[in-house]
Design a protein around this motif. Sequence first.
Motif, PDB file in Angstrom:
ATOM      1  N   LEU A 210      21.984  47.274 -31.187  1.00 46.87           N
ATOM      2  CA  LEU A 210      21.094  47.539 -30.053  1.00 46.87           C
ATOM      3  C   LEU A 210      20.211  48.760 -30.263  1.00 46.87           C
ATOM      4  CD1 LEU A 210      23.554  46.624 -27.166  1.00 46.87           C
ATOM      5  CD2 LEU A 210      21.463  45.402 -27.811  1.00 46.87           C
ATOM      6  N   ARG A 211      20.647  49.685 -31.084  1.00 49.17           N
ATOM      7  CA  ARG A 211      19.770  50.827 -31.383  1.00 49.17           C
ATOM      8  C   ARG A 211      18.512  50.360 -32.112  1.00 49.17           C
ATOM      9  NH1 ARG A 211      24.673  53.731 -32.008  1.00 49.17           N
ATOM     10  NH2 ARG A 211      24.795  53.269 -34.244  1.00 49.17           N
ATOM     11  N   ALA A 212      18.676  49.374 -32.963  1.00 48.03           N
ATOM     12  CA  ALA A 212      17.516  48.854 -33.699  1.00 48.03           C
ATOM     13  C   ALA A 212      16.761  47.799 -32.890  1.00 48.03           C
ATOM     14  CB  ALA A 212      17.970  48.252 -35.034  1.00 48.03           C
ATOM     15  N   ASP A 213      17.467  47.071 -32.036  1.00 46.84           N
ATOM     16  CA  ASP A 213      16.851  45.972 -31.288  1.00 46.84           C
ATOM     17  C   ASP A 213      17.448  45.947 -29.886  1.00 46.84           C
ATOM     18  OD1 ASP A 213      15.760  43.665 -30.314  1.00 46.84           O
ATOM     19  OD2 ASP A 213      16.779  42.301 -31.695  1.00 46.84           O
ATOM     20  N   PRO A 214      16.901  46.731 -28.951  1.00 45.16           N
ATOM     21  CA  PRO A 214      17.488  46.849 -27.604  1.00 45.16           C
ATOM     22  C   PRO A 214      17.541  45.546 -26.820  1.00 45.16           C
ATOM     23  CG  PRO A 214      15.904  48.609 -28.016  1.00 45.16           C
ATOM     24  CD  PRO A 214      15.748  47.630 -29.134  1.00 45.16           C
ATOM     25  N   ASP A 215      16.754  44.558 -27.213  1.00 42.74           N
ATOM     26  CA  ASP A 215      16.739  43.287 -26.485  1.00 42.74           C
ATOM     27  C   ASP A 215      17.534  42.188 -27.182  1.00 42.74           C
ATOM     28  OD1 ASP A 215      15.174  44.361 -24.494  1.00 42.74           O
ATOM     29  OD2 ASP A 215      13.281  43.705 -25.387  1.00 42.74           O
ATOM     30  N   ASN A 222      27.771  40.264 -25.957  1.00 43.87           N
ATOM     31  CA  ASN A 222      29.089  40.573 -26.514  1.00 43.87           C
ATOM     32  C   ASN A 222      29.539  41.985 -26.186  1.00 43.87           C
ATOM     33  OD1 ASN A 222      29.470  38.028 -27.601  1.00 43.87           O
ATOM     34  ND2 ASN A 222      28.543  38.552 -29.555  1.00 43.87           N
ATOM     35  N   LEU A 223      28.588  42.928 -26.114  1.00 44.48           N
ATOM     36  CA  LEU A 223      28.963  44.290 -25.736  1.00 44.48           C
ATOM     37  C   LEU A 223      29.478  44.314 -24.299  1.00 44.48           C
ATOM     38  CD1 LEU A 223      29.199  47.277 -26.405  1.00 44.48           C
ATOM     39  CD2 LEU A 223      26.781  47.550 -25.754  1.00 44.48           C
ATOM     40  N   GLY A 224      28.856  43.529 -23.418  1.00 41.21           N
ATOM     41  CA  GLY A 224      29.360  43.447 -22.050  1.00 41.21           C
ATOM     42  C   GLY A 224      30.796  42.980 -22.010  1.00 41.21           C
ATOM     43  N   ILE A 225      31.126  41.982 -22.829  1.00 45.10           N
ATOM     44  CA  ILE A 225      32.506  41.485 -22.873  1.00 45.10           C
ATOM     45  C   ILE A 225      33.448  42.545 -23.433  1.00 45.10           C
ATOM     46  CG2 ILE A 225      34.027  39.758 -23.905  1.00 45.10           C
ATOM     47  CD1 ILE A 225      31.673  37.818 -23.853  1.00 45.10           C
ATOM     48  N   VAL A 226      33.044  43.194 -24.518  1.00 42.25           N
ATOM     49  CA  VAL A 226      33.902  44.212 -25.134  1.00 42.25           C
ATOM     50  C   VAL A 226      34.190  45.346 -24.150  1.00 42.25           C
ATOM     51  CG1 VAL A 226      33.901  46.048 -26.869  1.00 42.25           C
ATOM     52  CG2 VAL A 226      33.310  43.725 -27.536  1.00 42.25           C
ATOM     53  N   ARG A 241      24.106  42.450 -17.086  1.00 39.80           N
ATOM     54  CA  ARG A 241      22.868  42.340 -16.298  1.00 39.80           C
ATOM     55  C   ARG A 241      21.657  42.343 -17.230  1.00 39.80           C
ATOM     56  NH1 ARG A 241      23.601  42.786 -10.884  1.00 39.80           N
ATOM     57  NH2 ARG A 241      25.332  44.062 -10.089  1.00 39.80           N
ATOM     58  N   ARG A 242      21.713  43.217 -18.221  1.00 37.93           N
ATOM     59  CA  ARG A 242      20.591  43.281 -19.162  1.00 37.93           C
ATOM     60  C   ARG A 242      20.472  41.967 -19.939  1.00 37.93           C
ATOM     61  NH1 ARG A 242      15.836  43.995 -20.287  1.00 37.93           N
ATOM     62  NH2 ARG A 242      15.286  44.772 -22.348  1.00 37.93           N
ATOM     63  N   ALA A 243      21.611  41.385 -20.298  1.00 41.70           N
ATOM     64  CA  ALA A 243      21.599  40.118 -21.032  1.00 41.70           C
ATOM     65  C   ALA A 243      20.918  39.014 -20.223  1.00 41.70           C
ATOM     66  CB  ALA A 243      23.022  39.705 -21.406  1.00 41.70           C
ATOM     67  N   VAL A 244      21.214  38.935 -18.918  1.00 40.81           N
ATOM     68  CA  VAL A 244      20.593  37.873 -18.120  1.00 40.81           C
ATOM     69  C   VAL A 244      19.132  38.185 -17.804  1.00 40.81           C
ATOM     70  CG1 VAL A 244      22.779  37.083 -17.156  1.00 40.81           C
ATOM     71  CG2 VAL A 244      21.454  38.809 -15.905  1.00 40.81           C
ATOM     72  N   GLU A 245      18.752  39.458 -17.878  1.00 43.74           N
ATOM     73  CA  GLU A 245      17.329  39.792 -17.756  1.00 43.74           C
ATOM     74  C   GLU A 245      16.565  39.285 -18.977  1.00 43.74           C
ATOM     75  OE1 GLU A 245      17.025  43.977 -17.284  1.00 43.74           O
ATOM     76  OE2 GLU A 245      17.897  44.002 -15.260  1.00 43.74           O
ATOM     77  N   VAL A 246      17.165  39.491 -20.148  1.00 47.00           N
ATOM     78  CA  VAL A 246      16.505  39.074 -21.384  1.00 47.00           C
ATOM     79  C   VAL A 246      16.515  37.556 -21.508  1.00 47.00           C
ATOM     80  CG1 VAL A 246      16.628  39.182 -23.909  1.00 47.00           C
ATOM     81  CG2 VAL A 246      17.031  41.245 -22.553  1.00 47.00           C
ATOM     82  N   GLU A 247      17.620  36.932 -21.128  1.00 48.51           N
ATOM     83  CA  GLU A 247      17.743  35.471 -21.238  1.00 48.51           C
ATOM     84  C   GLU A 247      18.326  34.923 -19.933  1.00 48.51           C
ATOM     85  OE1 GLU A 247      20.155  32.249 -23.883  1.00 48.51           O
ATOM     86  OE2 GLU A 247      19.461  34.040 -24.914  1.00 48.51           O
ATOM     87  N   PRO A 248      17.482  34.682 -18.941  1.00 49.55           N
ATOM     88  CA  PRO A 248      17.973  34.254 -17.615  1.00 49.55           C
ATOM     89  C   PRO A 248      18.716  32.923 -17.630  1.00 49.55           C
ATOM     90  CG  PRO A 248      15.686  34.992 -17.501  1.00 49.55           C
ATOM     91  CD  PRO A 248      16.024  34.870 -18.953  1.00 49.55           C
ATOM     92  N   ALA A 251      24.014  30.742 -19.157  1.00 42.74           N
ATOM     93  CA  ALA A 251      25.039  30.526 -18.129  1.00 42.74           C
ATOM     94  C   ALA A 251      26.278  31.378 -18.370  1.00 42.74           C
ATOM     95  CB  ALA A 251      25.412  29.051 -18.069  1.00 42.74           C
ATOM     96  N   GLY A 252      26.686  31.522 -19.632  1.00 45.24           N
ATOM     97  CA  GLY A 252      27.881  32.294 -19.935  1.00 45.24           C
ATOM     98  C   GLY A 252      27.770  33.732 -19.477  1.00 45.24           C
ATOM     99  N   ALA A 253      26.586  34.336 -19.641  1.00 41.85           N
ATOM    100  CA  ALA A 253      26.409  35.724 -19.217  1.00 41.85           C
ATOM    101  C   ALA A 253      26.515  35.838 -17.699  1.00 41.85           C
ATOM    102  CB  ALA A 253      25.064  36.253 -19.704  1.00 41.85           C
TER     103      ALA A 253
END
Length: 317
Positions: A210-215, A222-226, A241-248, A251-253
Amino acid sequence: MMNNSKDRNPKRERRWQTSQDRARVAAELIEEAESLTETAAIASPHDVARDELPPPLRLVHSVATPGPTDITDQLDDAEPSEPGPPPAPSQPPAPPPSSTVLPEPSAPPSAPASEDPLYVAAREASERGEADKAAASYRDLLAKSPNHVKARNNLALILDARGDREGALAELDRALEAEPDNATLLLNRAALLGATVRYAAAQRDLQRVLRADPDNVEALFNLGIVLTRRGMWREGTDQLRRAVEVEPGRAGAWYYLGEALNHMDDLAGALAAYERAVELQPANPKALYGIGKVLDRLNRPDEATAMYRRSREMSGR
């Protein structure tokens, strides 16, 4: 005059007297199936406690193993396709893997080209479902060309499919020595680390991506799960929340976001997240079950029971 049992109307009797009873019975009926994510989503769900935990993380590139013709090498140059939606958690695993292609290794000029005969032989064996021959060819190639990153990654996938996670991790470690910032390798290693309950190490790899690619939605997801597995619920919720913003449409997120918000007692937010997951995946039994849990907590038992029933029906039980 006292009423006796004969005067009761059995049709008006509730089968489950409390929300805890309803939830318990419903959970037993659907048997809390395997799951995400995204699906999907590296490791066998049998390695992680199922109750309130999200399902295991998944490899970005995985070797399918349902049958001999399903084993494919997904690390060759090709146009990336759109990622598929995450899975219904109680159905076989997680969302289809992202098909982002592993970049060409930036190894020294002496590093082998992808067209090396051993690499081609490994790919062809993999396509035929001959995992042992593919692994042997990859090993032969790596014996003479240790910096062949694709071969190491593909060998790691074969080892993981066989259940040899330590061997797979060793290969990914070696690959990352040559390509320390390769996002695909970091995501795959993070998934394996998460499956072996090394959450802090998995977190470091995901944060590096994520440091190289924040989106990067795979890393966010996976970070949310961890983080939620580490008990860092608020931080995990932020990532989901950020994951569903990037990819609404993931469904899993939405499902995991509902789980985290329910744990944090944000019942309105949890209900909205679960419902969004069901909009995207109407046959997702765990999301339906999650709605039932929240409705029970909101003291809406009849609606909760209906959701438990739908969940059971969707799970085929």
